[in-house]
Motif scaffolding. Structure first.
Motif, mmCIF file in Angstrom:
data_model
loop_
_atom_site.group_PDB
_atom_site.id
_atom_site.type_symbol
_atom_site.label_atom_id
_atom_site.label_comp_id
_atom_site.label_asym_id
_atom_site.label_seq_id
_atom_site.Cartn_x
_atom_site.Cartn_y
_atom_site.Cartn_z
ATOM 1 N N GLY A 20 0.787 -1.218 0.000
ATOM 2 C CA GLY A 20 0.000 0.000 0.000
ATOM 3 C C GLY A 20 0.821 1.270 0.000
ATOM 4 N N GLY A 41 1.192 -7.012 -8.666
ATOM 5 C CA GLY A 41 0.887 -6.048 -7.611
ATOM 6 C C GLY A 41 1.960 -5.004 -7.388
ATOM 7 N N THR A 77 5.589 1.034 -6.498
ATOM 8 C CA THR A 77 4.381 1.041 -5.691
ATOM 9 C C THR A 77 3.923 -0.389 -5.492
ATOM 10 N N SER A 91 0.964 -2.860 -4.131
ATOM 11 C CA SER A 91 -0.462 -2.869 -3.806
ATOM 12 C C SER A 91 -0.693 -3.574 -2.467
ATOM 13 N N ASN A 92 -1.861 -3.361 -1.914
ATOM 14 C CA ASN A 92 -2.220 -4.003 -0.645
ATOM 15 C C ASN A 92 -2.340 -5.517 -0.763
ATOM 16 N N THR A 93 -2.496 -6.018 -1.971
ATOM 17 C CA THR A 93 -2.678 -7.460 -2.162
ATOM 18 C C THR A 93 -1.383 -8.193 -2.507
ATOM 19 N N THR A 94 -0.283 -7.482 -2.590
ATOM 20 C CA THR A 94 0.993 -8.120 -2.934
ATOM 21 C C THR A 94 1.462 -9.006 -1.788
#
Length: 156
Positions: free
Chosen positions: A55, A84, A105, A107-110
């Motif tokens: 994130g 991600g 960057t 992501s929150n799902t990585t």
């Protein structure tokens, strides 16, 4: 320019020059050939690793060095990023010696883990690598506070 006596000719096969008398007698003249400096460069990540929390965004500086050769613009790119993770850079090219900052960057799902990142420069396909570490999100860490009271009480 070479001025030869009448009846002589100059031929240059490869790096050697020969002076030939028209009558067929040959004398060989060795000449020195100096190769002009050719373009070359190297890439180096400013750190061996970069840690980013899901994130959020982090950056890595890529240093582009060119010894003492004539410069020309270098374009950097990153391929095969894990799902991600995206990137952009502060400039699309630079002329060595220079620096390019890459922004990653996550992501929150990585998925947390360590990912090898390869940065390639064109022309010449020079590369440098570093490790991008995706840290564990705080909500993924399980805190167990029941030890002191001898009863299970997991909290998140």
């Amino acid at each position: 320019m070479v001025n030869l006596p009448q009846g002589w000719q100059l031929t240059t096969p490869g790096a050697n020059a020969s002076v030939q008398v028209v009558s067929g007698q040959t004398a060989t003249l060795m000449v020195g050939v100096r190769q002009e400096a050719t373009f070359d460069y190297s890439l180096r990540a400013s750190n061996p690793s970069l840690t980013i929390a899901p994130g959020t965004t982090g950056s890595m500086n890529i240093e582009v060095w060119n010894g003492n050769y004539p410069g020309q613009p270098i374009n950097l790119f990153v391929q095969n990023l894990p799902q991600g993770i995206t990137y952009n850079q502060n400039n699309t090219s630079c002329t060595p010696t220079c620096n390019v900052r890459l922004y990653f960057t996550v992501s929150n799902t990585t998925v947390a883990g360590t990912y090898p990142i390869t940065v390639t420069g064109t022309p010449l396909s020079k590369t440098t690598t570093f490790k991008l570490v995706v840290s564990v999100r705080p909500e993924q860490v399980l805190y167990y506070t029941g030890f002191e009271n001898n009863f299970p009480n997991p909290t998140y």
